[in-house]
Design a protein around this motif. Structure first.
Motif, mmCIF file in Angstrom:
data_model
loop_
_atom_site.group_PDB
_atom_site.id
_atom_site.type_symbol
_atom_site.label_atom_id
_atom_site.label_comp_id
_atom_site.label_asym_id
_atom_site.label_seq_id
_atom_site.Cartn_x
_atom_site.Cartn_y
_atom_site.Cartn_z
ATOM 1 N N GLU A 12 22.033 5.834 28.780
ATOM 2 C CA GLU A 12 21.056 4.951 28.144
ATOM 3 C C GLU A 12 21.385 4.904 26.653
ATOM 4 O O GLU A 12 21.208 5.881 25.934
ATOM 5 C CB GLU A 12 19.627 5.474 28.341
ATOM 6 C CG GLU A 12 19.161 5.501 29.788
ATOM 7 C CD GLU A 12 18.982 4.127 30.403
ATOM 8 O OE1 GLU A 12 18.975 3.129 29.676
ATOM 9 O OE2 GLU A 12 18.861 4.061 31.635
ATOM 10 N N PHE A 14 20.126 2.610 24.517
ATOM 11 C CA PHE A 14 19.013 2.029 23.750
ATOM 12 C C PHE A 14 17.745 2.628 24.335
ATOM 13 O O PHE A 14 17.227 2.153 25.332
ATOM 14 C CB PHE A 14 19.043 0.502 23.892
ATOM 15 C CG PHE A 14 18.044 -0.221 23.027
ATOM 16 C CD1 PHE A 14 17.890 0.110 21.688
ATOM 17 C CD2 PHE A 14 17.283 -1.266 23.529
ATOM 18 C CE1 PHE A 14 16.975 -0.564 20.891
ATOM 19 C CE2 PHE A 14 16.369 -1.942 22.736
ATOM 20 C CZ PHE A 14 16.216 -1.584 21.422
ATOM 21 N N TYR A 15 17.295 3.723 23.736
ATOM 22 C CA TYR A 15 16.270 4.533 24.377
ATOM 23 C C TYR A 15 15.244 5.004 23.347
ATOM 24 O O TYR A 15 15.596 5.350 22.225
ATOM 25 C CB TYR A 15 16.937 5.748 25.039
ATOM 26 C CG TYR A 15 16.060 6.449 26.040
ATOM 27 C CD1 TYR A 15 15.899 5.905 27.309
ATOM 28 C CD2 TYR A 15 15.400 7.623 25.731
ATOM 29 C CE1 TYR A 15 15.102 6.531 28.249
ATOM 30 C CE2 TYR A 15 14.590 8.256 26.668
ATOM 31 C CZ TYR A 15 14.451 7.703 27.926
ATOM 32 O OH TYR A 15 13.661 8.317 28.845
ATOM 33 N N GLY A 16 14.000 5.016 23.757
ATOM 34 C CA GLY A 16 12.954 5.514 22.859
ATOM 35 C C GLY A 16 12.586 4.539 21.763
ATOM 36 O O GLY A 16 12.018 4.918 20.751
ATOM 37 N N HIS A 17 12.899 3.270 21.972
ATOM 38 C CA HIS A 17 12.584 2.266 20.958
ATOM 39 C C HIS A 17 11.095 1.937 20.973
ATOM 40 O O HIS A 17 10.374 2.310 21.879
ATOM 41 C CB HIS A 17 13.419 1.007 21.195
ATOM 42 C CG HIS A 17 13.319 0.490 22.597
ATOM 43 N ND1 HIS A 17 12.240 -0.211 23.048
ATOM 44 C CD2 HIS A 17 14.151 0.605 23.664
ATOM 45 C CE1 HIS A 17 12.408 -0.519 24.310
ATOM 46 N NE2 HIS A 17 13.555 -0.030 24.726
ATOM 47 N N CYS A 23 8.788 -5.526 27.270
ATOM 48 C CA CYS A 23 9.578 -6.426 26.410
ATOM 49 C C CYS A 23 10.837 -6.903 27.125
ATOM 50 O O CYS A 23 11.632 -6.097 27.595
ATOM 51 C CB CYS A 23 9.939 -5.707 25.125
ATOM 52 S SG CYS A 23 11.112 -6.603 24.106
ATOM 53 N N SER A 26 14.286 -6.174 24.929
ATOM 54 C CA SER A 26 14.839 -4.823 24.963
ATOM 55 C C SER A 26 15.549 -4.551 26.288
ATOM 56 O O SER A 26 16.509 -3.794 26.335
ATOM 57 C CB SER A 26 13.739 -3.793 24.718
ATOM 58 O OG SER A 26 12.802 -3.804 25.753
ATOM 59 N N LEU A 27 15.084 -5.209 27.349
ATOM 60 C CA LEU A 27 15.768 -5.074 28.641
ATOM 61 C C LEU A 27 17.172 -5.680 28.570
ATOM 62 O O LEU A 27 18.144 -5.090 29.053
ATOM 63 C CB LEU A 27 14.929 -5.761 29.733
ATOM 64 C CG LEU A 27 15.476 -5.772 31.150
ATOM 65 C CD1 LEU A 27 15.802 -4.375 31.632
ATOM 66 C CD2 LEU A 27 14.486 -6.427 32.099
ATOM 67 N N ARG A 30 19.352 -3.341 26.472
ATOM 68 C CA ARG A 30 19.649 -2.108 27.195
ATOM 69 C C ARG A 30 20.742 -2.335 28.245
ATOM 70 O O ARG A 30 21.713 -1.577 28.315
ATOM 71 C CB ARG A 30 18.353 -1.618 27.865
ATOM 72 C CG ARG A 30 18.565 -0.493 28.839
ATOM 73 C CD ARG A 30 17.283 -0.082 29.546
ATOM 74 N NE ARG A 30 17.654 0.749 30.663
ATOM 75 C CZ ARG A 30 17.501 0.401 31.937
ATOM 76 N NH1 ARG A 30 16.952 -0.727 32.256
ATOM 77 N NH2 ARG A 30 17.903 1.216 32.891
ATOM 78 N N PRO B 56 12.468 -1.940 31.061
ATOM 79 C CA PRO B 56 12.896 -2.306 29.708
ATOM 80 C C PRO B 56 13.174 -1.092 28.817
ATOM 81 O O PRO B 56 13.914 -1.186 27.856
ATOM 82 C CB PRO B 56 11.723 -3.102 29.150
ATOM 83 C CG PRO B 56 10.885 -3.461 30.302
ATOM 84 C CD PRO B 56 11.117 -2.424 31.335
ATOM 85 N N ASP B 57 12.564 0.046 29.144
ATOM 86 C CA ASP B 57 12.742 1.225 28.302
ATOM 87 C C ASP B 57 13.765 2.194 28.857
ATOM 88 O O ASP B 57 14.085 3.187 28.200
ATOM 89 C CB ASP B 57 11.390 1.919 28.125
ATOM 90 C CG ASP B 57 10.452 1.083 27.289
ATOM 91 O OD1 ASP B 57 10.437 1.275 26.081
ATOM 92 O OD2 ASP B 57 9.784 0.197 27.844
ATOM 93 N N GLY B 58 14.246 1.931 30.052
ATOM 94 C CA GLY B 58 15.241 2.817 30.646
ATOM 95 C C GLY B 58 14.699 4.191 30.981
ATOM 96 O O GLY B 58 15.439 5.159 31.030
ATOM 97 N N THR B 59 13.385 4.272 31.223
ATOM 98 C CA THR B 59 12.786 5.585 31.451
ATOM 99 C C THR B 59 12.881 6.023 32.904
ATOM 100 O O THR B 59 12.534 7.155 33.223
ATOM 101 C CB THR B 59 11.306 5.593 31.035
ATOM 102 O OG1 THR B 59 10.654 4.539 31.733
ATOM 103 C CG2 THR B 59 11.150 5.392 29.555
#
Lengths: 295, 95
Positions: A12, A14-17, A23, A26-27, A30, B56-59
């Motif tokens: 990952e 692009f993480y913790g933004h 959004c 951001s997807l 990422r 979207p956050d890759g979590t």
């Protein structure tokens, strides 16, 4: 073999933004970075993705990333590419993530110049159809009828009066090496295009539609579905431009209902049935053109 | 003020200083943003990984044949619940 959900890198980058929940932009960032990997250098102009990614000391990009001037995304990418080449670096990809305003309004001159020089860069425009970062102002990619803070709904004029600019075709008209459109609702298609673009030397441009729950007035969970629906109802299309030829990636036999798509969004709440018919008519006109000139 | 010109000096590319740069790092979690959190029912999950792809956050991360969720950074948008065809993800309200 094309990359898919099983083979995509688990890294990952692009993480913790601090982007809003759900959004779309951001997807897109990422997924693109997952494919391009750590040896990509990201350039971000003023816009949501630079505002949410670089909250020092909360730095969300794991690869090299830099904020550029609003108008100079493409020129900074050119500079980075030339600099890394001069240092003898190999096997890297300079990638830019600009919003619709940073691409179609403010950054179009620098982008046009970069395409003219055919610099080896990948420019990704995440199109959320207004200047979302500063609080939803109209850009030239805002569709007809949308309410923004600069095109409010009054008693006489209701929302945006102008149609969306044909940014993809403007870029393609330069005779660019590779250009494509995508949607975050169809990620496998987007992944294929990013992978393909990374393997091509020369200027590449990908225009991805990325709904913004805050600006569009939709539920956060509906973001991906809306991005699918905008393609299915014909208001957006998935296409590629390569070797001077347009290619339609997703041909639609029967469009889904435009009114259903429109009614789901707060920014179109004021539209009457006549307005929706106008939008439908312009969609049909666009698709007549696409069917005629795109393969 | 008198303008003073510095001595002309030739230098190589290696001597040019780089701009200030910072290592990536996270200092704050995003878990306080959400009202609801997604919970995975591992018995229903068929490992299609669509939720992992569309987060979207890759979590969401791959965990064996199922998926796990990093609750420190999940914002609770609910895209994973909507995308899951098996109904393996449900949203539970945060207490």
């Amino acid at each position: 073999m094309a990359v898919n959900v099983k083979t995509i890198s688990d890294d990952e980058l692009f993480y913790g933004h601090k982007a809003c929940a759900g959004c779309g932009g951001s997807l897109a960032v990422r997924i693109a970075l997952k494919i391009l990997g750590r040896r990509s250098v990201a350039v971000l102009p003023a816009g949501c993705m630079s505002a949410v990614g670089f909250n020092f000391p909360q730095l969300s990009f794991a690869n090299n990333a830099i904020i550029s001037t609003f108008a100079g995304t493409a020129s900074m990418m050119t500079g980075i590419q030339a600099g890394l080449k001069a240092l003898g670096k190999k096997d890297f990809q300079v990638v830019g993530f600009a919003g619709d305003g940073g691409t179609a309004d403010i950054g179009i001159q620098a982008l046009s110049g970069a395409i003219d020089r055919n610099d080896d860069i990948l420019y990704i425009c995440y199109d959320n159809e207004a200047y979302m970062n500063t609080g939803i102002q109209k850009s030239s990619l805002t569709p007809f009828g949308a309410r923004t803070t600069t095109t409010p709904v009054g008693s006489v004029i209701k929302g945006n009066l102008h149609n969306k600019k044909n940014m993809f075709e403007i870029v393609a008209a330069h005779g660019i090496t590779y250009a494509a459109t995508a949607s975050i609702g169809y990620l496998p298609d987007f992944m294929k295009k990013v992978e393909k673009a990374a393997s091509i030397r020369g200027t590449k441009y990908i225009h991805i539609i990325a709904p913004c729950p805050t600006g569009w007035g939709i539920k956060t969970e509906d973001c991906v579905d809306i991005a699918k629906e905008v393609v299915d109802c014909g208001l957006w299309y998935l296409a590629e431009f390569e070797n001077g030829e347009y290619k339609l990636n997703r041909k639609i036999k029967e469009f889904s209902d435009v009114a259903t798509y429109i009614k789901k969004q707060g920014r179109f709440k004021h539209l009457t049935d006549e307005d929706i018919q106008l939008i439908e008519a312009s969609r049909n006109k666009k698709w007549d053109y696409l069917n005629k000139y795109f393969n | 003020m008198k303008v003073v010109l510095r001595d002309k000096k030739t230098f190589t590319l290696d001597e040019i200083p780089f701009a200030p740069c910072y290592k990536p790092g996270l200092v704050a979690v995003n878990s306080g943003w959400r009202n609801e959190k997604p919970v995975v029912d591992e018995s229903k999950c068929n490992g299609c990984n669509l939720c992992y792809l569309y987060c979207p956050d890759g979590t969401i991360f791959k965990k064996g044949k199922s998926v796990g969720i990093d609750y420190d950074f999940c914002k609770g948008c609910g895209i994973c619940k909507k995308i899951c065809k098996q109904g393996a993800i449900t949203m539970e309200s945060e207490k």
